[in-house]
Write an enzyme that holds these catalytic residues in place. Structure first.
Site, PDB file in Angstrom:
ATOM      1  N   ASP A   1       0.824  -1.207   0.000  1.00  0.00           N
ATOM      2  CA  ASP A   1       0.000   0.000   0.000  1.00  0.00           C
ATOM      3  C   ASP A   1       0.863   1.264   0.000  1.00  0.00           C
ATOM      4  O   ASP A   1       2.087   1.209  -0.136  1.00  0.00           O
ATOM      5  CB  ASP A   1      -0.954  -0.044   1.196  1.00  0.00           C
ATOM      6  CG  ASP A   1      -2.328   0.525   0.879  1.00  0.00           C
ATOM      7  OD1 ASP A   1      -2.430   1.387  -0.009  1.00  0.00           O
ATOM      8  OD2 ASP A   1      -3.314   0.117   1.528  1.00  0.00           O
TER       9      ASP A   1
ATOM     10  N   GLU B   1      -0.583   1.962  -5.089  1.00  0.00           N
ATOM     11  CA  GLU B   1      -0.371   3.386  -4.812  1.00  0.00           C
ATOM     12  C   GLU B   1      -1.476   4.256  -5.410  1.00  0.00           C
ATOM     13  O   GLU B   1      -1.317   5.454  -5.562  1.00  0.00           O
ATOM     14  CB  GLU B   1       1.032   3.819  -5.236  1.00  0.00           C
ATOM     15  CG  GLU B   1       1.370   3.707  -6.697  1.00  0.00           C
ATOM     16  CD  GLU B   1       1.058   4.977  -7.472  1.00  0.00           C
ATOM     17  OE1 GLU B   1       1.790   5.951  -7.387  1.00  0.00           O
ATOM     18  OE2 GLU B   1       0.041   4.955  -8.185  1.00  0.00           O
ATOM     19  N   TRP B   2      -2.619   3.613  -5.722  1.00  0.00           N
ATOM     20  CA  TRP B   2      -3.882   4.278  -6.044  1.00  0.00           C
ATOM     21  C   TRP B   2      -3.848   5.079  -7.344  1.00  0.00           C
ATOM     22  O   TRP B   2      -4.687   5.950  -7.566  1.00  0.00           O
ATOM     23  CB  TRP B   2      -4.356   5.188  -4.896  1.00  0.00           C
ATOM     24  CG  TRP B   2      -4.054   4.673  -3.543  1.00  0.00           C
ATOM     25  CD1 TRP B   2      -4.143   3.382  -3.106  1.00  0.00           C
ATOM     26  CD2 TRP B   2      -3.572   5.423  -2.426  1.00  0.00           C
ATOM     27  NE1 TRP B   2      -3.762   3.286  -1.795  1.00  0.00           N
ATOM     28  CE2 TRP B   2      -3.407   4.524  -1.337  1.00  0.00           C
ATOM     29  CE3 TRP B   2      -3.280   6.765  -2.224  1.00  0.00           C
ATOM     30  CZ2 TRP B   2      -2.947   4.913  -0.090  1.00  0.00           C
ATOM     31  CZ3 TRP B   2      -2.830   7.164  -0.968  1.00  0.00           C
ATOM     32  CH2 TRP B   2      -2.664   6.240   0.077  1.00  0.00           C
ATOM     33  N   GLY B   3      -2.851   4.805  -8.208  1.00  0.00           N
ATOM     34  CA  GLY B   3      -2.763   5.538  -9.462  1.00  0.00           C
ATOM     35  C   GLY B   3      -2.242   6.947  -9.324  1.00  0.00           C
ATOM     36  O   GLY B   3      -2.284   7.732 -10.286  1.00  0.00           O
ATOM     37  N   GLU B   4      -1.726   7.303  -8.153  1.00  0.00           N
ATOM     38  CA  GLU B   4      -1.304   8.684  -7.898  1.00  0.00           C
ATOM     39  C   GLU B   4      -0.196   9.141  -8.834  1.00  0.00           C
ATOM     40  O   GLU B   4      -0.182  10.270  -9.289  1.00  0.00           O
ATOM     41  CB  GLU B   4      -0.810   8.817  -6.457  1.00  0.00           C
ATOM     42  CG  GLU B   4      -1.903   9.023  -5.441  1.00  0.00           C
ATOM     43  CD  GLU B   4      -1.363   9.638  -4.168  1.00  0.00           C
ATOM     44  OE1 GLU B   4      -0.212   9.367  -3.816  1.00  0.00           O
ATOM     45  OE2 GLU B   4      -2.108  10.395  -3.527  1.00  0.00           O
TER      46      GLU B   4
ATOM     47  N   ASP C   1      -9.754   3.625  -3.893  1.00  0.00           N
ATOM     48  CA  ASP C   1     -10.500   2.440  -3.480  1.00  0.00           C
ATOM     49  C   ASP C   1     -11.889   2.378  -4.099  1.00  0.00           C
ATOM     50  O   ASP C   1     -12.581   3.386  -4.215  1.00  0.00           O
ATOM     51  CB  ASP C   1     -10.672   2.425  -1.959  1.00  0.00           C
ATOM     52  CG  ASP C   1      -9.395   2.042  -1.244  1.00  0.00           C
ATOM     53  OD1 ASP C   1      -8.344   1.980  -1.891  1.00  0.00           O
ATOM     54  OD2 ASP C   1      -9.458   1.826  -0.022  1.00  0.00           O
TER      55      ASP C   1
END
Length: 676
Positions: A179, A212-215, A234
């Site tokens: 994460d 990493e949430w596409g950051e 998410d």
């Protein structure tokens, strides 16, 4: 200090408190751990680890349990048992993955991670051994930061990559979800590369999931580092969330392939926030996108329909095709999507996906999908498990929020199958109780061969009157010809507003005499005309509502999670008593019955998210955009909005993301009025 829910906030993910504490420590001059704890750097491995040559399939507990006490050793073992007993293992599901909250809050004296003794009294290795004994694999979770994402702040791996990776290998871990919380501002590529090297140094094959949430646009760089990478924030168990994430992931097809996959997050199928139709769409589109299929529902509580969706071998085969192509968009006009995926055997899978709240005709051709020109084609319906022939048209009337999933091939044996037919409906499905609505249905032969002895039947709820006003049968339909039938549909006076099911059924025979029965469900909406004068739209019934996070709230802000968790509508310090609180991407429809002239509102980002949130507002009248704002931020006061909706039967209120991802996009339609 009170913190609002932040699951969509990209800087905090699941655990805003832990992230804020870490930020305070960093600001106060706390030492940031070294990126690696190896005494001597290991040589960088060659790109790719030979794993996940098809998208990983398995289970992750987060969507169903979060960090509640029910996430424990018994649950994990129970899921492994169900994989075997219910045939999920045979369907291809391998990984039983632990998410956050498996660990104790502190490392031991040797700096090692330890399992929470209440959740996992026998330790992680014991659980791994049990999962392995079932012929399955096990995954684990940590964060590329000093703490994980849970608000308790469990130990992260930043600065402990090599020792943690070795510990995971010693336990027998097969999959790592890594994460992004509490990352101390260390470059993402650097952090994730260090863990890649640490995993490689163990010598154990461990699938590496970058979360990493596409950051930092991982699809541009993570293919040489991990096996899969999250492309978005998410997901949550709602139509709006699933739809938003699908739209963000679809354009990234070029990055996906064997061993490196775009990950639009876990499956919500069976968690209860969507209909079975919507869950079939969820599963269909994740498969067409060659996405990892990680079950996010508690299978111990799942019903037959959930297992039927999750174990559809024909749909799973689309996801697991060895060619590894992610589907690409052919068209998406008006919420009518055509997405096609090339398969290793030369066939094409076509998803006809209906984003809208009413049944839609969606079509393409076999050639447009990428197949060579041919006299005819075989066409397999992957949900109905039936095979037809088509002259080249790929077409269906798709229910609201539904997906028709077809596999098409230029097959010489096409004539062995009956002709495909499309069942269609023309006319409005908005019905006022006690008044007769006129509908027209069609049964169209798409096949190269004729359909014979064709009949059509339309049925409605008990007590409704459904009468044919023209012939319901035809002796034969050649290619491209249709049986057209007019119907009169009446909902009894006093029928409550809401959604009601109609079903169109066609029966016919192939030239060889094979009997075929085909059905399409439709949803009729019983509506009432708005009262004359001016009033608040929040007081009128909604035709449909889709929201990016949590439900649409009446007269309060979105809040973000459960119904009723919002606050007074507040924009720039001004409080409004009436309106709607939504979260991008959002769409809310109202029946106006061609009787209204204008919609007005004060719009903006709700104050409850501090300085975060960027959105844009739109008003649509019968499919035409009649008003819109530019991008609005939390720094702006409420903006007036006026829309001319004269003569519209349906008014649709839309909120889109301002272009920076759906991060805290709490939008208020404040003082929302309609004039009729």
């Amino acid at each position: 200090m009170r913190h609002l829910p932040t699951r969509t906030t990209r800087t905090s993910h699941r655990g805003v408190i832990g992230a804020l504490l870490a930020g305070l420590l960093c600001a106060a001059g706390a030492t940031v751990p070294a990126v690696a704890d190896s005494p001597a750097p290991a040589p960088a491995p060659q790109p790719g680890n030979g794993l996940a040559l098809t998208p990983p399939m398995g289970f992750n507990n987060w969507n169903s349990t979060h960090c509640r006490a029910e996430f424990n050793e018994a649950m994990v073992k129970g899921i492994a048992d169900i994989f075997v007993e219910k045939g999920l293992k045979d369907a291809g599901y391998q990984y039983v993955n632990l998410d956050d909250c498996w660990a104790k809050p502190q490392r031991n004296a040797d700096g090692k991670l330890e399992a929470d003794p209440q959740r996992f009294p026998n330790g992680i290795k014991s659980v791994a051994d049990y999962v392995h004994s079932k012929g399955l694999k096990i995954g684990i979770y940590t964060s590329a930061g000093t703490k994980t994402c849970d608000s308790v702040g469990l130990p992260g791996a930043l600065g402990h990559e090599y020792s943690d990776a070795q510990q995971f290998a010693d336990w027998g871990i097969d999959y790592l979800k890594y994460d992004n919380c509490n990352n101390q501002g260390v470059d993402a590529k650097q952090r994730y590369t260090t863990m890649r090297d640490a995993l490689a140094a163990t010598g154990r094959p461990i699938v590496y999931s970058i979360c990493e949430w596409g950051e930092n646009k991982p699809w541009e760089w993570a293919g040489e580092i991990g096996n899969l990478w999250r492309t978005t924030g998410d997901i949550n168990d709602s139509w709006g969330s699933m739809l938003s994430i699908m739209k963000q992931n679809l354009p990234l097809a070029a990055a996906a392939g064997p061993g490196h996959w775009n990950d639009p997050d876990m499956l919500e199928v069976g968690n209860g926030g969507m209909t079975d139709t919507e869950y079939r769409t969820h599963f269909s589109m994740w498969s067409v996108m060659a996405a990892p299929l990680l079950i996010g529902s508690d299978l111990r509580k799942a019903g037959p329909e959930t297992f039927e969706i999750l174990s559809n071998h024909e749909v799973i085969a689309v996801d697991q095709d060895p060619l590894g192509k992610q589907g690409t968009v052919l068209s998406s006009t008006g919420g009518r999507w055509v997405v096609t995926k090339e398969m290793q055997d030369g066939s094409r899978v076509v998803a006809l996906f209906n984003e809208t709240g009413s049944a839609q005709h969606i079509s393409t051709t076999a050639e447009a999908a990428g197949l060579p020109k041919a006299t005819a084609y075989t066409m397999r319906d992957l949900w109905e498990h039936t095979t037809y022939n088509t002259a080249g048209s790929v077409s269906a009337t798709v229910p609201a929020h539904g997906t028709v999933l077809l596999r098409i091939a230029a097959d010489r044996k096409w004539a062995a199958h009956p002709p495909a037919v499309e069942l269609g409906l023309n006319g409005s499905l908005l019905v006022e109780a006690g008044r007769t609505a006129a509908l027209t249905t069609t049964v169209t032969d798409l096949g190269r061969t004729p359909a014979t002895k064709v009949s059509a039947a339309l049925t409605g709820p008990s007590g409704w009157q459904v009468k044919a006003a023209s012939p319901t049968g035809s002796p034969a339909l050649p290619t491209g010809r249709a049986l057209t039938t007019r119907w009169q549909v009446t909902a009894p006076a006093g029928t409550a507003t809401g959604t009601y099911d109609l079903t169109l059924t066609a029966q016919y025979r192939s030239p060889a005499g094979t009997r075929v029965r085909s059905t399409v469900p439709f949803q009729a909406h019983v509506v009432v005309a708005p009262p004359a004068g001016a009033g608040y739209l929040s007081d009128l019934p909604q035709l449909s509502a889709a929201n990016g996070w949590g439900p649409v709230e009446k007269d309060t802000s979105n809040g973000e999670s459960k119904a009723g968790d919002g606050n007074p509508l507040t924009i720039g310090g001004t409080v409004f008593a009436k309106g709607l609180g939504v979260h991008a991407d959002s769409a809310v429809e109202f029946y106006t019955g061609k009787a209204c002239s204008a919609v007005t509102a004060q719009v903006g980002v709700d104050d409850e998210k501090g300085a975060k949130g960027t959105v844009a507002f739109e008003v649509w009248a019968d499919g035409t955009k009649v008003a819109s704002t530019g991008v609005l931020t939390n720094a702006m006061p409420a903006q007036p909005l006026f829309a001319d909706v004269s003569g519209a039967q349906v008014v649709r209120l839309v909120v889109t993301d301002g272009g920076d991802g759906v991060d805290s996009d709490h939008a208020d339609w404040a003082d929302l009025r309609i004039t009729c």
